[in-house]
Scaffold this motif. Structure first.
Motif, PDB file in Angstrom:
ATOM      1  N   ASP A  76      46.690  35.888  39.101  1.00  0.00           N
ATOM      2  CA  ASP A  76      46.451  37.102  38.329  1.00  0.00           C
ATOM      3  C   ASP A  76      44.950  37.319  38.134  1.00  0.00           C
ATOM      4  O   ASP A  76      44.178  36.357  38.071  1.00  0.00           O
ATOM      5  CB  ASP A  76      47.119  36.995  36.953  1.00  0.00           C
ATOM      6  CG  ASP A  76      48.630  37.103  37.044  1.00  0.00           C
ATOM      7  OD1 ASP A  76      49.127  37.709  38.007  1.00  0.00           O
ATOM      8  OD2 ASP A  76      49.316  36.546  36.168  1.00  0.00           O
ATOM      9  N   ALA A  77      44.574  38.584  38.017  1.00  0.00           N
ATOM     10  CA  ALA A  77      43.170  38.913  37.769  1.00  0.00           C
ATOM     11  C   ALA A  77      42.711  38.241  36.480  1.00  0.00           C
ATOM     12  O   ALA A  77      43.426  38.211  35.476  1.00  0.00           O
ATOM     13  CB  ALA A  77      43.002  40.422  37.659  1.00  0.00           C
ATOM     14  N   GLU A  78      41.533  37.672  36.524  1.00  0.00           N
ATOM     15  CA  GLU A  78      40.963  37.010  35.362  1.00  0.00           C
ATOM     16  C   GLU A  78      39.609  37.637  35.040  1.00  0.00           C
ATOM     17  O   GLU A  78      39.099  38.457  35.801  1.00  0.00           O
ATOM     18  CB  GLU A  78      40.782  35.509  35.638  1.00  0.00           C
ATOM     19  CG  GLU A  78      42.102  34.763  35.809  1.00  0.00           C
ATOM     20  CD  GLU A  78      41.871  33.314  36.182  1.00  0.00           C
ATOM     21  OE1 GLU A  78      40.709  32.954  36.453  1.00  0.00           O
ATOM     22  OE2 GLU A  78      42.853  32.555  36.196  1.00  0.00           O
ATOM     23  N   TYR A  79      39.063  37.228  33.906  1.00  0.00           N
ATOM     24  CA  TYR A  79      37.750  37.734  33.513  1.00  0.00           C
ATOM     25  C   TYR A  79      36.732  36.612  33.614  1.00  0.00           C
ATOM     26  O   TYR A  79      36.982  35.500  33.169  1.00  0.00           O
ATOM     27  CB  TYR A  79      37.799  38.284  32.081  1.00  0.00           C
ATOM     28  CG  TYR A  79      38.567  39.567  31.987  1.00  0.00           C
ATOM     29  CD1 TYR A  79      37.915  40.807  32.031  1.00  0.00           C
ATOM     30  CD2 TYR A  79      39.958  39.561  31.873  1.00  0.00           C
ATOM     31  CE1 TYR A  79      38.628  41.993  31.972  1.00  0.00           C
ATOM     32  CE2 TYR A  79      40.679  40.742  31.815  1.00  0.00           C
ATOM     33  CZ  TYR A  79      40.004  41.960  31.859  1.00  0.00           C
ATOM     34  OH  TYR A  79      40.708  43.132  31.804  1.00  0.00           O
ATOM     35  N   GLU A  80      35.606  36.919  34.228  1.00  0.00           N
ATOM     36  CA  GLU A  80      34.512  35.951  34.307  1.00  0.00           C
ATOM     37  C   GLU A  80      33.271  36.592  33.695  1.00  0.00           C
ATOM     38  O   GLU A  80      32.816  37.633  34.145  1.00  0.00           O
ATOM     39  CB  GLU A  80      34.243  35.562  35.772  1.00  0.00           C
ATOM     40  CG  GLU A  80      35.302  34.629  36.340  1.00  0.00           C
ATOM     41  CD  GLU A  80      35.007  34.239  37.788  1.00  0.00           C
ATOM     42  OE1 GLU A  80      33.975  34.670  38.310  1.00  0.00           O
ATOM     43  OE2 GLU A  80      35.830  33.510  38.366  1.00  0.00           O
ATOM     44  N   GLY A  81      32.752  35.960  32.669  1.00  0.00           N
ATOM     45  CA  GLY A  81      31.569  36.511  32.003  1.00  0.00           C
ATOM     46  C   GLY A  81      31.818  37.904  31.445  1.00  0.00           C
ATOM     47  O   GLY A  81      30.918  38.740  31.439  1.00  0.00           O
ATOM     48  N   GLY A  82      33.056  38.148  30.979  1.00  0.00           N
ATOM     49  CA  GLY A  82      33.406  39.438  30.399  1.00  0.00           C
ATOM     50  C   GLY A  82      33.744  40.508  31.408  1.00  0.00           C
ATOM     51  O   GLY A  82      34.191  41.595  31.054  1.00  0.00           O
ATOM     52  N   GLU A  83      33.535  40.206  32.695  1.00  0.00           N
ATOM     53  CA  GLU A  83      33.814  41.186  33.742  1.00  0.00           C
ATOM     54  C   GLU A  83      35.113  40.816  34.477  1.00  0.00           C
ATOM     55  O   GLU A  83      35.321  39.659  34.807  1.00  0.00           O
ATOM     56  CB  GLU A  83      32.658  41.221  34.760  1.00  0.00           C
ATOM     57  CG  GLU A  83      31.361  41.770  34.209  1.00  0.00           C
ATOM     58  CD  GLU A  83      31.480  43.222  33.799  1.00  0.00           C
ATOM     59  OE1 GLU A  83      32.079  43.996  34.552  1.00  0.00           O
ATOM     60  OE2 GLU A  83      30.978  43.567  32.710  1.00  0.00           O
ATOM     61  N   PRO A  84      35.985  41.802  34.731  1.00  0.00           N
ATOM     62  CA  PRO A  84      37.210  41.473  35.469  1.00  0.00           C
ATOM     63  C   PRO A  84      36.904  41.170  36.933  1.00  0.00           C
ATOM     64  O   PRO A  84      36.024  41.773  37.534  1.00  0.00           O
ATOM     65  CB  PRO A  84      38.041  42.755  35.361  1.00  0.00           C
ATOM     66  CG  PRO A  84      37.045  43.844  35.129  1.00  0.00           C
ATOM     67  CD  PRO A  84      35.907  43.215  34.383  1.00  0.00           C
ATOM     68  N   ILE A  85      37.628  40.157  37.483  1.00  0.00           N
ATOM     69  CA  ILE A  85      37.545  39.915  38.922  1.00  0.00           C
ATOM     70  C   ILE A  85      38.074  41.166  39.610  1.00  0.00           C
ATOM     71  O   ILE A  85      39.121  41.698  39.241  1.00  0.00           O
ATOM     72  CB  ILE A  85      38.372  38.665  39.296  1.00  0.00           C
ATOM     73  CG1 ILE A  85      37.709  37.423  38.700  1.00  0.00           C
ATOM     74  CG2 ILE A  85      38.504  38.513  40.805  1.00  0.00           C
ATOM     75  CD1 ILE A  85      38.487  36.150  38.867  1.00  0.00           C
ATOM     76  N   PRO A  86      37.362  41.667  40.620  1.00  0.00           N
ATOM     77  CA  PRO A  86      37.643  43.011  41.127  1.00  0.00           C
ATOM     78  C   PRO A  86      39.005  43.195  41.796  1.00  0.00           C
ATOM     79  O   PRO A  86      39.496  44.302  41.870  1.00  0.00           O
ATOM     80  CB  PRO A  86      36.519  43.251  42.134  1.00  0.00           C
ATOM     81  CG  PRO A  86      35.972  41.899  42.455  1.00  0.00           C
ATOM     82  CD  PRO A  86      36.181  41.067  41.252  1.00  0.00           C
ATOM     83  N   PHE A  87      39.633  42.119  42.255  1.00  0.00           N
ATOM     84  CA  PHE A  87      40.841  42.351  43.052  1.00  0.00           C
ATOM     85  C   PHE A  87      41.772  41.148  43.006  1.00  0.00           C
ATOM     86  O   PHE A  87      41.323  40.007  43.019  1.00  0.00           O
ATOM     87  CB  PHE A  87      40.444  42.630  44.511  1.00  0.00           C
ATOM     88  CG  PHE A  87      41.616  42.635  45.464  1.00  0.00           C
ATOM     89  CD1 PHE A  87      42.588  43.630  45.400  1.00  0.00           C
ATOM     90  CD2 PHE A  87      41.768  41.623  46.409  1.00  0.00           C
ATOM     91  CE1 PHE A  87      43.669  43.617  46.264  1.00  0.00           C
ATOM     92  CE2 PHE A  87      42.842  41.609  47.279  1.00  0.00           C
ATOM     93  CZ  PHE A  87      43.801  42.612  47.211  1.00  0.00           C
ATOM     94  N   HIS A  88      43.072  41.411  42.920  1.00  0.00           N
ATOM     95  CA  HIS A  88      44.074  40.394  43.223  1.00  0.00           C
ATOM     96  C   HIS A  88      45.267  41.097  43.872  1.00  0.00           C
ATOM     97  O   HIS A  88      45.441  42.302  43.735  1.00  0.00           O
ATOM     98  CB  HIS A  88      44.500  39.612  41.978  1.00  0.00           C
ATOM     99  CG  HIS A  88      45.395  40.376  41.049  1.00  0.00           C
ATOM    100  ND1 HIS A  88      44.932  41.317  40.165  1.00  0.00           N
ATOM    101  CD2 HIS A  88      46.746  40.339  40.883  1.00  0.00           C
ATOM    102  CE1 HIS A  88      45.951  41.829  39.482  1.00  0.00           C
ATOM    103  NE2 HIS A  88      47.055  41.253  39.902  1.00  0.00           N
ATOM    104  N   ILE A  89      46.068  40.342  44.600  1.00  0.00           N
ATOM    105  CA  ILE A  89      47.215  40.927  45.302  1.00  0.00           C
ATOM    106  C   ILE A  89      48.194  41.483  44.276  1.00  0.00           C
ATOM    107  O   ILE A  89      48.544  40.812  43.301  1.00  0.00           O
ATOM    108  CB  ILE A  89      47.905  39.862  46.193  1.00  0.00           C
ATOM    109  CG1 ILE A  89      46.926  39.364  47.267  1.00  0.00           C
ATOM    110  CG2 ILE A  89      49.160  40.432  46.861  1.00  0.00           C
ATOM    111  CD1 ILE A  89      47.395  38.115  48.016  1.00  0.00           C
ATOM    112  N   HIS A  90      48.623  42.719  44.487  1.00  0.00           N
ATOM    113  CA  HIS A  90      49.506  43.406  43.540  1.00  0.00           C
ATOM    114  C   HIS A  90      50.824  42.644  43.388  1.00  0.00           C
ATOM    115  O   HIS A  90      51.346  42.083  44.350  1.00  0.00           O
ATOM    116  CB  HIS A  90      49.776  44.835  44.037  1.00  0.00           C
ATOM    117  CG  HIS A  90      50.385  45.717  43.000  1.00  0.00           C
ATOM    118  ND1 HIS A  90      51.737  45.733  42.746  1.00  0.00           N
ATOM    119  CD2 HIS A  90      49.828  46.619  42.145  1.00  0.00           C
ATOM    120  CE1 HIS A  90      51.995  46.596  41.784  1.00  0.00           C
ATOM    121  NE2 HIS A  90      50.840  47.157  41.404  1.00  0.00           N
TER     122      HIS A  90
END
Length: 334
Positions: free
Chosen positions: A70-84
């Motif tokens: 699942d998409a996670e947040y790194e340094g307050g920013e969401p990781i731009p993409f994960h498989i739907h």
């Protein structure tokens, strides 16, 4: 999603003149919902030439490794993409069938995908993997067992080093699957062919991964453990086919008949080292160790002495088999 377009792009990745453009196109396509399941479908097209299928499965493996969770947040920013999730659900539904039916060159990469998927989705989103594996293992066609055992190996490997309290989902699955593995092993034992021996080796690797760090006594009653020990003893003791002597000595350790023997002795040495020596085991296994020593030591030592006697008489023994034999004896200070 147009399969033909994916095939053309994958073909481009193999051509040095087209590779950069093809890779850029894949980067743009990968975010489209439906791309990842379509890529798996392309990989499974039997009529496609193997280099294209290999290019596809390597790209799929990298997609799963990087973008499955699942998409996670790194340094307050969401990781731009994960498989739907819609795509992930389709792949979960298809991957075991794919591993079972794929040719070896593709199967190896699909197994890596399966490992990553188990890591993130089992048991929460993906309990059906256990049912899929069991359906194939119950099929009398041994050609279907390799892929299903390989999927089971990925499942067990995910829990291999986890603490006892974190292994509940695995033990729940193995309540059904471990007896099936034993039945398949007993069925295969009389057949010395390469296909049969490779399947047997995979069963032993599953057993090792299940037991090498924690012995699940709730799964292995004394009766069932004794059955497994007899199977393992037989593998360690049986002669290697004569045709192996026609292979160059340097290449013999890689033959399945020596590899399975290595795994059998590896299991015996590990079981004794961790659970079978009353003076060194943890309190949890004291009673088991006393029983192990009384029940199995004599039979195991007979096998080990036979191996050493063959070696003494200048009959070929692979280096790893010899090493594991000596390792067992060293553990017991024989």
């Amino acid at each position: 999603m147009d399969s033909r377009k994916i095939i053309d792009i994958l073909r481009g990745t193999i051509d040095p003149n087209l590779r950069q453009q093809a890779e850029e196109e894949l980067t743009q396509m990968k975010k489209i919902i439906g791309f990842t399941p379509a890529l798996l479908q392309v990989v499974m097209m039997g009529e496609l030439d193997m280099p294209v299928r290999q290019a596809g499965v390597i790209y799929l493996k990298n997609m799963v490794a990087q973008y499955w969770k699942d998409a996670e947040y790194e340094g307050g920013e969401p990781i731009p993409f994960h498989i739907h999730e819609q795509d992930r659900a389709m792949i979960r539904d298809a991957i075991v069938d794919a591993v079972v039916h794929a040719p070896d060159l593709v199967r190896v990469q699909l197994a890596v995908c399966t490992y990553q998927m188990v890591k993130h989705d089992f048991p929460g989103r993906w309990t059906t993997i256990v049912d899929k594996i069991s359906i194939y293992l119950q099929n009398p066609d041994t050609m279907l067992w390799n892929g299903s055992l390989l999927c089971l190996y990925q499942l067990v490997k995910n829990f291999e080093y986890k603490k006892k309290e974190d292994r509940g989902p695995l033990h729940e699955a193995m309540r059904m699957l471990l007896p099936m593995c034993y039945e398949r092993m007993v069925h295969l034992l009389p057949d010395p062919s390469e296909h049969s021996t490779l399947l047997q080796k995979l069963v032993l690797k599953i057993f090792y991964a299940l037991t090498q760090y924690h012995l699940p006594l709730e799964l292995l009653s004394r009766e069932h453990f004794t059955e497994w020990m007899e199977v393992i003893r037989q593998v360690a003791d049986r002669p290697v086919p004569d045709q192996t002597l026609q292979v160059d000595e340097e290449e013999r350790p890689d033959l399945p008949w020596w590899k399975i023997k290595k795994w059998a002795l590896h299991i015996l040495a590990r079981l004794f080292e961790r659970y079978g020596c009353p003076s060194t085991v943890s309190k949890e296994y004291k009673q088991f160790a006393m029983w192990f020593i009384k029940t199995f030591t004599q039979g195991i030592l007979q096998v080990l002495m036979k191996i050493l006697d063959l070696y003494r008489n200048k009959i070929y023994i692979s280096p790893r088999v010899l090493q594991q034999t000596l390792h067992y004896l060293e553990q017991g200070h024989i």
